[in-house]
Every structure is written in C-alpha cells, then in structure tokens.
Design a protein around this motif. Structure first.
Motif, PDB file in Angstrom:
ATOM      1  N   LEU A   1     -12.650   8.601   4.083  1.00 55.21           N
ATOM      2  CA  LEU A   1     -14.005   8.749   3.546  1.00 55.21           C
ATOM      3  C   LEU A   1     -14.697   7.405   3.385  1.00 55.21           C
ATOM      4  O   LEU A   1     -15.889   7.268   3.662  1.00 55.21           O
ATOM      5  CB  LEU A   1     -13.941   9.451   2.176  1.00 55.21           C
ATOM      6  CG  LEU A   1     -13.699  10.964   2.185  1.00 55.21           C
ATOM      7  CD1 LEU A   1     -13.720  11.494   0.756  1.00 55.21           C
ATOM      8  CD2 LEU A   1     -14.754  11.681   3.025  1.00 55.21           C
ATOM      9  N   SER A   2     -13.918   6.397   2.917  1.00 52.33           N
ATOM     10  CA  SER A   2     -14.546   5.102   2.599  1.00 52.33           C
ATOM     11  C   SER A   2     -14.516   4.139   3.799  1.00 52.33           C
ATOM     12  O   SER A   2     -15.013   3.032   3.711  1.00 52.33           O
ATOM     13  CB  SER A   2     -13.824   4.451   1.410  1.00 52.33           C
ATOM     14  OG  SER A   2     -12.475   4.202   1.772  1.00 52.33           O
ATOM     15  N   HIS A   3     -13.936   4.571   4.907  1.00 54.97           N
ATOM     16  CA  HIS A   3     -13.799   3.709   6.114  1.00 54.97           C
ATOM     17  C   HIS A   3     -13.119   2.386   5.794  1.00 54.97           C
ATOM     18  O   HIS A   3     -13.448   1.352   6.344  1.00 54.97           O
ATOM     19  CB  HIS A   3     -15.159   3.452   6.770  1.00 54.97           C
ATOM     20  CG  HIS A   3     -15.831   4.705   7.221  1.00 54.97           C
ATOM     21  ND1 HIS A   3     -15.451   5.386   8.350  1.00 54.97           N
ATOM     22  CD2 HIS A   3     -16.833   5.424   6.659  1.00 54.97           C
ATOM     23  CE1 HIS A   3     -16.190   6.472   8.471  1.00 54.97           C
ATOM     24  NE2 HIS A   3     -17.032   6.528   7.453  1.00 54.97           N
ATOM     25  N   GLN A   4     -12.214   2.437   4.849  1.00 50.60           N
ATOM     26  CA  GLN A   4     -11.508   1.222   4.424  1.00 50.60           C
ATOM     27  C   GLN A   4     -10.219   1.092   5.233  1.00 50.60           C
ATOM     28  O   GLN A   4      -9.470   2.057   5.363  1.00 50.60           O
ATOM     29  CB  GLN A   4     -11.159   1.396   2.940  1.00 50.60           C
ATOM     30  CG  GLN A   4     -10.910   0.121   2.212  1.00 50.60           C
ATOM     31  CD  GLN A   4     -10.332   0.423   0.819  1.00 50.60           C
ATOM     32  OE1 GLN A   4     -10.424   1.535   0.318  1.00 50.60           O
ATOM     33  NE2 GLN A   4      -9.731  -0.584   0.239  1.00 50.60           N
ATOM     34  N   ASP A   5      -9.970  -0.109   5.792  1.00 53.82           N
ATOM     35  CA  ASP A   5      -8.735  -0.312   6.566  1.00 53.82           C
ATOM     36  C   ASP A   5      -7.515  -0.368   5.654  1.00 53.82           C
ATOM     37  O   ASP A   5      -7.615  -0.775   4.498  1.00 53.82           O
ATOM     38  CB  ASP A   5      -8.806  -1.634   7.346  1.00 53.82           C
ATOM     39  CG  ASP A   5      -9.595  -1.459   8.615  1.00 53.82           C
ATOM     40  OD1 ASP A   5      -9.762  -0.298   9.036  1.00 53.82           O
ATOM     41  OD2 ASP A   5     -10.071  -2.475   9.152  1.00 53.82           O
ATOM     42  N   TRP A   6      -6.358  -0.011   6.223  1.00 54.47           N
ATOM     43  CA  TRP A   6      -5.109  -0.225   5.494  1.00 54.47           C
ATOM     44  C   TRP A   6      -4.810  -1.719   5.494  1.00 54.47           C
ATOM     45  O   TRP A   6      -5.104  -2.405   6.481  1.00 54.47           O
ATOM     46  CB  TRP A   6      -3.947   0.499   6.178  1.00 54.47           C
ATOM     47  CG  TRP A   6      -4.051   1.989   6.089  1.00 54.47           C
ATOM     48  CD1 TRP A   6      -4.609   2.813   7.012  1.00 54.47           C
ATOM     49  CD2 TRP A   6      -3.614   2.817   5.017  1.00 54.47           C
ATOM     50  NE1 TRP A   6      -4.537   4.116   6.592  1.00 54.47           N
ATOM     51  CE2 TRP A   6      -3.931   4.148   5.366  1.00 54.47           C
ATOM     52  CE3 TRP A   6      -2.978   2.579   3.793  1.00 54.47           C
ATOM     53  CZ2 TRP A   6      -3.644   5.229   4.549  1.00 54.47           C
ATOM     54  CZ3 TRP A   6      -2.681   3.663   2.973  1.00 54.47           C
ATOM     55  CH2 TRP A   6      -3.019   4.960   3.342  1.00 54.47           C
TER      56      TRP A   6
ATOM     57  N   LEU B   1      -4.817   8.552   2.689  1.00 62.94           N
ATOM     58  CA  LEU B   1      -5.393   8.711   4.029  1.00 62.94           C
ATOM     59  C   LEU B   1      -6.798   9.311   3.921  1.00 62.94           C
ATOM     60  O   LEU B   1      -7.758   8.846   4.552  1.00 62.94           O
ATOM     61  CB  LEU B   1      -4.480   9.639   4.837  1.00 62.94           C
ATOM     62  CG  LEU B   1      -4.676   9.726   6.339  1.00 62.94           C
ATOM     63  CD1 LEU B   1      -4.432   8.371   6.987  1.00 62.94           C
ATOM     64  CD2 LEU B   1      -3.712  10.752   6.935  1.00 62.94           C
ATOM     65  N   PHE B   2      -6.911  10.315   3.062  1.00 61.94           N
ATOM     66  CA  PHE B   2      -8.190  10.995   2.853  1.00 61.94           C
ATOM     67  C   PHE B   2      -9.227  10.017   2.278  1.00 61.94           C
ATOM     68  O   PHE B   2     -10.336   9.902   2.776  1.00 61.94           O
ATOM     69  CB  PHE B   2      -7.951  12.176   1.899  1.00 61.94           C
ATOM     70  CG  PHE B   2      -9.150  13.034   1.683  1.00 61.94           C
ATOM     71  CD1 PHE B   2      -9.673  13.781   2.732  1.00 61.94           C
ATOM     72  CD2 PHE B   2      -9.755  13.094   0.431  1.00 61.94           C
ATOM     73  CE1 PHE B   2     -10.789  14.567   2.538  1.00 61.94           C
ATOM     74  CE2 PHE B   2     -10.873  13.881   0.226  1.00 61.94           C
ATOM     75  CZ  PHE B   2     -11.394  14.623   1.278  1.00 61.94           C
TER      76      PHE B   2
ATOM     77  N   ALA C   1       0.868  -1.186   0.000  1.00 67.27           N
ATOM     78  CA  ALA C   1       0.000   0.000   0.000  1.00 67.27           C
ATOM     79  C   ALA C   1       0.892   1.219   0.000  1.00 67.27           C
ATOM     80  O   ALA C   1       1.876   1.265   0.721  1.00 67.27           O
ATOM     81  CB  ALA C   1      -0.867   0.007   1.248  1.00 67.27           C
ATOM     82  N   ARG C   2       0.545   2.179  -0.846  1.00 66.42           N
ATOM     83  CA  ARG C   2       1.345   3.406  -0.898  1.00 66.42           C
ATOM     84  C   ARG C   2       0.751   4.362   0.125  1.00 66.42           C
ATOM     85  O   ARG C   2      -0.430   4.697   0.058  1.00 66.42           O
ATOM     86  CB  ARG C   2       1.256   3.953  -2.323  1.00 66.42           C
ATOM     87  CG  ARG C   2       1.892   5.287  -2.529  1.00 66.42           C
ATOM     88  CD  ARG C   2       3.188   5.136  -3.301  1.00 66.42           C
ATOM     89  NE  ARG C   2       3.689   6.454  -3.670  1.00 66.42           N
ATOM     90  CZ  ARG C   2       4.349   7.223  -2.823  1.00 66.42           C
ATOM     91  NH1 ARG C   2       4.563   6.831  -1.588  1.00 66.42           N
ATOM     92  NH2 ARG C   2       4.789   8.412  -3.222  1.00 66.42           N
ATOM     93  N   TYR C   3       1.577   4.791   1.109  1.00 68.09           N
ATOM     94  CA  TYR C   3       1.076   5.727   2.112  1.00 68.09           C
ATOM     95  C   TYR C   3       1.167   7.146   1.556  1.00 68.09           C
ATOM     96  O   TYR C   3       2.223   7.561   1.084  1.00 68.09           O
ATOM     97  CB  TYR C   3       1.901   5.626   3.395  1.00 68.09           C
ATOM     98  CG  TYR C   3       1.788   4.286   4.098  1.00 68.09           C
ATOM     99  CD1 TYR C   3       0.611   3.545   4.054  1.00 68.09           C
ATOM    100  CD2 TYR C   3       2.850   3.765   4.822  1.00 68.09           C
ATOM    101  CE1 TYR C   3       0.502   2.324   4.706  1.00 68.09           C
ATOM    102  CE2 TYR C   3       2.751   2.542   5.482  1.00 68.09           C
ATOM    103  CZ  TYR C   3       1.584   1.831   5.419  1.00 68.09           C
ATOM    104  OH  TYR C   3       1.476   0.634   6.066  1.00 68.09           O
ATOM    105  N   SER C   4       0.058   7.846   1.626  1.00 64.95           N
ATOM    106  CA  SER C   4       0.048   9.226   1.131  1.00 64.95           C
ATOM    107  C   SER C   4      -1.111   9.974   1.781  1.00 64.95           C
ATOM    108  O   SER C   4      -2.048   9.358   2.302  1.00 64.95           O
ATOM    109  CB  SER C   4      -0.127   9.247  -0.389  1.00 64.95           C
ATOM    110  OG  SER C   4      -1.414   8.753  -0.710  1.00 64.95           O
ATOM    111  N   ALA C   5      -1.045  11.290   1.705  1.00 65.09           N
ATOM    112  CA  ALA C   5      -2.135  12.099   2.271  1.00 65.09           C
ATOM    113  C   ALA C   5      -3.431  11.798   1.527  1.00 65.09           C
ATOM    114  O   ALA C   5      -4.503  11.658   2.134  1.00 65.09           O
ATOM    115  CB  ALA C   5      -1.776  13.578   2.157  1.00 65.09           C
ATOM    116  N   ALA C   6      -3.333  11.639   0.179  1.00 60.10           N
ATOM    117  CA  ALA C   6      -4.547  11.353  -0.610  1.00 60.10           C
ATOM    118  C   ALA C   6      -5.125  10.001  -0.198  1.00 60.10           C
ATOM    119  O   ALA C   6      -6.357   9.850  -0.061  1.00 60.10           O
ATOM    120  CB  ALA C   6      -4.196  11.359  -2.096  1.00 60.10           C
TER     121      ALA C   6
END
Ligand SMILES: Cc1cc2nc3c(=O)[nH]c(=O)nc-3n(C[C@H](O)[C@H](O)[C@H](O)COP(=O)(O)OP(=O)(O)OC[C@H]3O[C@@H](n4cnc5c(N)ncnc54)[C@H](O)[C@@H]3O)c2cc1C
Length: 431
Positions: A30-35, A25-26, A18-23
């Motif tokens: 919004l989608s309540h999706q877990d990392w 995270l946003f 998974a690419r960690y980024s501010a986008a």
C-alpha cells in the motif's frame, strides 16, 4: 517470544532488521515502501575473533550458529565471489538422511530436523518440501544394499523402508515396473522425510540471520594466504588487506585443498566437477524425488514444473565449472531409459559446480594439526543437506575447542587410523 536456543534467546523483532509477514507485505504494498536490504555491507576490520573462508551454506550456517548459540559475533565470512556462488547455489537441493552408516544417518538426520524448523527460526521461507525420496533397485545387489540401509535407518529412528514394484507404481504411476522395461525395477528404498528445498533461500536466510546478530559478510574478498607462526594461525591475507585472527574455518568445498595448503595442512581430497540440468516447465506429475544408481541419474520436479536432473561427477579432476555436451548426451539417454515419455521435453539449461571428494564419501570436520585452523570440508556431491548440522557442530567446536560427538567420526585423523566412514553405497549418485 524467544526463538534461539542455548541460552541466547532474543525476541524475533530484536534479531531481524525486517520482520517478513503477510501484514508487512500488505503494508508495504500500500505504501510502496521498499524492504530494507537483507543485510548491510560493513568495512573489513583489521581483526576478527573468527574468520570463516567460504560464503556457502556451511560457512554462513557456522557464522549464524556461532552468534545465535554461543554469542560469538566478532566473526567475518569471506567469499571470493558472491555468497552462494559455489556449490551452495548450484546444487539440486535434495535433502535426506537415509545413509548407510549409523554415524552418517544420525548426522544427516539432525540436519533434516534443523531444516524442518529453519524457515520459522530465520523468518525466511526456505520452501522445504518433504515430498519423499525413492531410490530404485534394478538388480539384486542394489536391493541388498537398500535392505541394509533401511535396517540401519530404522535402528536410528529414520523413516525409511524397502518397497516393492507395486508400491513404486502407486507412488509414481508413470514408471514402467513391468518385466519388459530395459532396466526392470525390483524395488526401491523409500524415505518419506526426504525432499527438496530452495537452496538460495537457505543461503540468504543464514546470511541475513548471521548479519543481524553482528556477523560481517564480505563478498568479493579472496583469501590469498594464511600466516601460521609457532604452529598457530595468526592472520589471513586477502584482496581487501590482512586480517589478524586466532581462528580460521575452511569452508570452501571444491577449493578446500587450496586453502588448506596455505596453512600447511594436507587433505585427502580431490576436486571433481558435477553437472546438472533443468527442463522447461511441464504439468506437475512427479511428486517424489527419484534416483536410479544403476542408470546414474536422479530426477525431481520443482514447484514451477521444471524437471531437475542430476548424475554422478565428471570422470576427471578439474576446477572448471563449464558444462559439456558429453554429459548432457549421457544424461538424456539415461533419463529416457527410465522415463521414455520425456523424449519431447526440452532442456532449458545445464550447469556445473565443484565437488571436494573424499575416499570414503564422508566429510572431514574439526580441528587440524595447525592450532586455530579448522576444517568443514569433503562435502562432495552431498553437502548441501548437511549445512545446518555442520554449522551447528563447527560453531560448537570453535566455541568449546572440542568437536561434539555428532562429528567425532569425521575427524581428519580417521585417514591415519584407517577408521573410514564408508558412505559410497548411499552417496555416489543420489546426493
Ligand atoms: C550440480 C550439483 C548438484 C548437487 N546436488 C546436491 C544435492 O542434491 N544435495 C546435496 O546435499 N548436495 C548437493 N551438491 C553438493 C553441495 O552443493 C555442496 O556439497 C555444498 O553446497 C557445499 O557447500 P559449502 O558451503 O561447503 O561450499 P560452497 O557452497 O561451494 O562454498 C564455498 C565458497 O568458498 C569460496 N571460496 C573458495 N576459495 C576462496 C578463497 N580463496 N577466498 C574466499 N572465498 C573462497 C567460493 O567462492 C564459494 O562460494 C551438489 C553439488 C553440485 C555441484
């Protein structure tokens, strides 16, 4: 955009789950999706090209650079506990390169350089804060050693200089630099690139990066024996079954001699506990790391405001990781001699870890008399800062069969040849 050096460039998206980024995270907010998990557990295979014992910063960095720099991915990292449960999750996270010998300075400087770009390389925020590192001199002999260190540092291109009391006061206004102080401050060795980092983030970042490239990380897998026949490693015995392998890296720090014994290799290492403590958070007032060798204490302040205190090792050998009242009494006395204003600040907790001390306060790295059994040990009280350069150098040693120049001075044979790399003057308290 390639981010890995030495020919194994891949796109970041290809490397990481998974690419960690501010986008990101946003979006996930919004989608309540877990990392997704940072890495996935794999079953233990019956054989690996390389088995690394120890899931601290050294073992995980070696695994990462084996995969990233050399394309060697059939690698297992075994830890008897969870990753970072040894010194790598217990240290006070001080990074610096202002050592005493040219070999030491060059080596630790490479590590600081690797740390500077680690967050970008691993796509993981390791929170490296280069806030400066100041070692106080309370007597003439300390000042002399600091001048010597500053000259060696400068000759190796490391930013480090001796400053006077007025400059100490400018950098740390609350310190009493008058002649009235119980331990007057004659000057300090100031090292601007030094600082602190988030140690567990470093461990997790390397684990995630290594696993994404194919490395298997097996936690709660204790090595109980190493089979050597004809002078070469054949397999390791573990609590999850036997694993056939031709290459074993011992990266177990405080437990290093127990593992080396299994392979029939003797190491000049003794294990001592080292304790540290942290206070409740207070308003930020300390912007550098401060070390006093004479008072056996060092202090830094975390971003949350807690004061982190450290000292030298306990005065006896032990595998115990329990804190002691004796330590905290001595530490508190020394802290107050340096900063009396802290008398009302409450300690939050104390803890302990194991340190694998060598006679010259330098590590032992490279090959041994047993074929396929390599060591990256002897990290004493100062090994966290060396994680990246050690991982890089041990990966190169495994890949080529030859230790690179940067670790040549740290070979086990130096104790037979009497060619010690004396770093006690730079590593006894200010880890
Ligand atoms: C209180 C304290 C403060 C410190 N402060 C600093 C500092 O400010 N800066 C600095 O640079 N260094 C510091 N250090 C030193 C630093 O923490 C260590 O040198 C470094 O973390 C060693 O890393 P490592 O990966 O070699 O070993 P570790 O992180 O100790 O990892 C070794 C791993 O081996 C595993 N293991 C052991 N035996 C077996 C077995 N039989 N089978 C499988 N796994 C096994 C253990 O579970 C452990 O996780 C400090 C240490 C302590 C204790």
């Amino acid at each position: 955009m390639p981010v890995i050096e030495n020919g194994h460039a891949r796109s970041r998206r290809g490397i990481y789950p998974a690419r960690y980024s501010a986008a990101g995270l946003f979006r996930r907010g919004l989608s309540h999706q877990d990392w997704p998990p940072a890495w996935r557990s794999q079953p233990v295979k019956p054989s690996y090209d390389v088995v690394i014992i120890g899931g601290g910063v050294h073992g995980l960095a070696a695994a990462y650079y084996l995969a990233a720099n050399h394309g060697i991915t059939d690698v297992a990292v075994l830890d008897k506990g969870y990753i970072g449960s040894g010194g790598s999750g217990r240290n006070t996270a001080i990074l610096r390169s202002n050592y005493l010998t040219p070999e030491g300075v060059r080596f630790y400087d490479r590590s600081v350089k690797l740390y500077e770009r680690l967050a970008a390389e691993l796509d993981y925020n390791v929170m490296f804060s280069q806030r400066g590192h100041m070692t106080l001199a309370h007597n003439d002999s300390s000042l002399r050693t600091m001048r010597w260190r500053a000259e060696v540092n400068k000759a190796e291109g490391v930013d480090s200089e001796v400053i006077g009391p007025a400059e100490v006061k400018r950098l740390a206004p609350f310190i009493d630099v008058s002649d009235e102080a119980r331990y007057p401050i004659l000057g300090a060795l100031y090292h601007p690139p030094g600082g602190i980092i988030r140690h567990d983030a470093v461990v997790w970042g390397y684990a995630r990066g290594a696993a994404a490239l194919g490395v298997h990380i097996h936690q709660h897998t204790e090595v109980t024996g190493i089979d050597v026949t004809g002078g070469h490693v054949r397999s390791v015995r573990t609590t999850q079954g036997d694993i056939a392998t031709r290459t074993v890296l011992n990266a177990t720090a405080g437990w290093a001699t127990l593992i080396a014994d299994m392979a029939g290799v003797r190491l000049p290492i003794t294990t001592f506990p080292l304790q540290a403590a942290v206070t409740e958070p207070v308003k930020p007032f300390l912007s550098t790391v401060i070390v006093s060798g004479s008072l056996h204490v060092y202090i830094s302040q975390t971003d949350r405001g807690e004061l982190v205190f450290g000292a030298s090792v306990d005065p006896f050998t032990s595998y115990s990781m329990r804190g002691s009242l004796e330590f905290i009494e001595g530490l508190a006395g020394h802290v107050l001699e340096l900063m009396p204003a802290l008398s009302k600040v409450r300690l939050l907790r104390q803890w302990s870890g194991l340190c694998d001390m060598t006679p010259d306060f330098s590590p032992i790295m490279g090959t041994t008399s047993v074929g396929g059994f390599l060591v990256d040990v002897g990290w004493g009280t100062y090994g966290f800062k060396a994680g990246p350069v050690s991982g890089e150098a041990m990966a190169a040693t495994i890949a080529s069969g030859q230790p690179p120049e940067i670790i040549a001075a740290f070979a086990l044979e130096r104790f037979m040849a009497g060619a010690l790399v004396g770093e006690k003057g730079a590593a006894a308290v200010g880890h």
